[in-house]
Design an enzyme around this catalytic site. Structure first.
Site, PDB file in Angstrom:
ATOM      1  N   SER A 194       0.822  -1.209   0.000  1.00 23.05           N
ATOM      2  CA  SER A 194       0.000   0.000   0.000  1.00 23.05           C
ATOM      3  C   SER A 194       0.859   1.263   0.000  1.00 23.05           C
ATOM      4  CB  SER A 194      -0.964  -0.044   1.194  1.00 23.05           C
ATOM      5  OG  SER A 194      -2.014   0.873   1.050  1.00 23.05           O
ATOM      6  N   ASP A 206      -5.894  -4.152  -1.954  1.00 21.83           N
ATOM      7  CA  ASP A 206      -4.780  -3.801  -1.071  1.00 21.83           C
ATOM      8  C   ASP A 206      -4.054  -5.045  -0.555  1.00 21.83           C
ATOM      9  OD1 ASP A 206      -3.429  -2.991   1.535  1.00 21.83           O
ATOM     10  OD2 ASP A 206      -4.198  -1.045   0.900  1.00 21.83           O
TER      11      ASP A 206
END
Length: 351
Positions: free
Chosen positions: A55, A208
């Site tokens: 991320s 993610d």
């Protein structure tokens, strides 16, 4: 005995140690890791062989690798600073809901009353990104493509990259290495499913990476020579007190879920390490990893999950400065442990 000038310079040259980095994700909280990286690079005694990241950590990793590849340590620091400034500017201008019929009313009556990131947090609990952001706008794509030469990274990155993303359909983690890193890979690693539509790569949808590896440690074990791994945490592991409000409960669930994969890997590392130390496993066949942890639960627990969407420059620099301060203290306390021993009690911290 007279010391030759060249020998004197060599004696004064600081010892440089090579480590691997493991960078957690956390949205705008990644600015804390920016500060950590800036201070570590500034110190001059540490070099990075590999970086496993997720991320916001993946963004920091790609930008650092780009900057180091084109301009060495100073280039890495400059690239990170320019990137986060651009993130702030893009974030202040981003209105993904402008395509919705009631966007004008929302802008006029709500955003003027409260910070935009708080309303974005609320909206993502009500609407999916396919409703909230039907045009699939993502300002980070333009920022990344403007600040990272992905083609050069694939060809000659100065740092090994391992960026984590979660396959939506299979629940498996995918690790993007330098050979296949591009803007899509970084965006996949940072694709919060409540905010962005899944990122399609090779016909597969990705979210993610924090759900399956935040970050994954195993690429640093198998694909790097350095034994030292420095984990830069963004999600508090310890938060005292029982959450009672809906917001507090959601916030803590966010932290638990984004720490769970790392906790599992650390348990496995602790298990193998114990077997090596007891002579049950050969140190020649299994790598004895040296683990280091840079945590700031006292700082990060003061911020809610909603603040991960806060791109205000003042907020980002506040986090950067906190990261620099914690990294400075970490260097003072633990630099000598690098290459010698783990500076964190794995069992005490993670088991």
């Amino acid at each position: 005995m007279r010391v030759q000038p060249g020998r004197r310079r060599a004696a004064l040259r600081p010892e440089v140690k090579t480590v691997n980095l493991a960078l957690q994700g956390g949205g705008a909280h990644g600015a804390f890791a920016w500060g950590v990286l800036d201070r570590l690079i500034e110190d001059g005694r540490i070099r990075f062989e590999g970086i496993s990241a997720t991320s916001a950590g993946a963004m920091n990793a790609a930008v650092l690798a780009h900057g180091w590849t084109v301009g060495g340590p100073d280039g890495a620091r400059e690239a990170l600073a320019a990137f986060w400034r651009a993130v702030s500017e893009a974030g202040q201008q981003w209105n993904p809901y402008r395509a919705l019929p009631w966007a004008g009313w929302f802008q006029q009556h709500l955003l003027e009353q409260s910070p935009a990131h708080l309303w974005m947090e609320f909206l993502t609990r009500v609407f999916s990104p396919y409703q909230l952001n039907p045009l699939n706008l993502n300002p980070l794509r333009q920022v990344l493509e403007a600040h990272v030469d992905f083609e050069r990274l694939r060809r000659e990155s100065a740092v090994k990259l391992f960026l984590c993303a979660t396959n939506v359909q299979t629940c498996k983690v995918r690790i993007f290495s330098c050979a296949d890193v591009n803007a899509d890979a970084v965006l996949a690693s940072a694709c919060l499913p409540f905010l962005f539509q899944s990122v399609m790569i090779d016909g597969e949808p990705y979210w993610d990476g924090g759900y399956m590896g935040n970050p994954a440690i195993y690429p640093l074990i198998y694909d790097c020579n350095a034994r030292d791994v420095l984990i830069v945490h963004l999600n508090p592991i310890v938060r005292r007190g029982v959450p009672r409000s809906a917001g507090e409960i959601l916030n803590r669930l966010n932290e638990v879920s984004f720490n769970s994969s790392l906790m599992r890997e650390m348990r496995a590392i602790a298990f193998v390490t114990a077997l090596i130390e007891r002579g049950k496993l050969s140190g020649d066949e299994f790598k004895h990893m040296l683990i280091h942890s840079l945590r700031a639960d006292d700082v990060m627990s003061g911020y809610s999950a909603a603040s991960k969407l806060n791109c205000d420059w003042g907020f980002l620099t506040e986090l950067r400065d906190a990261g620099r301060a914690h990294a400075g203290r970490w260097l003072e306390q633990h630099f000598d442990a690098l290459g010698v021993r783990s500076s964190v009690d794995i069992r005490g911290e993670f088991l």
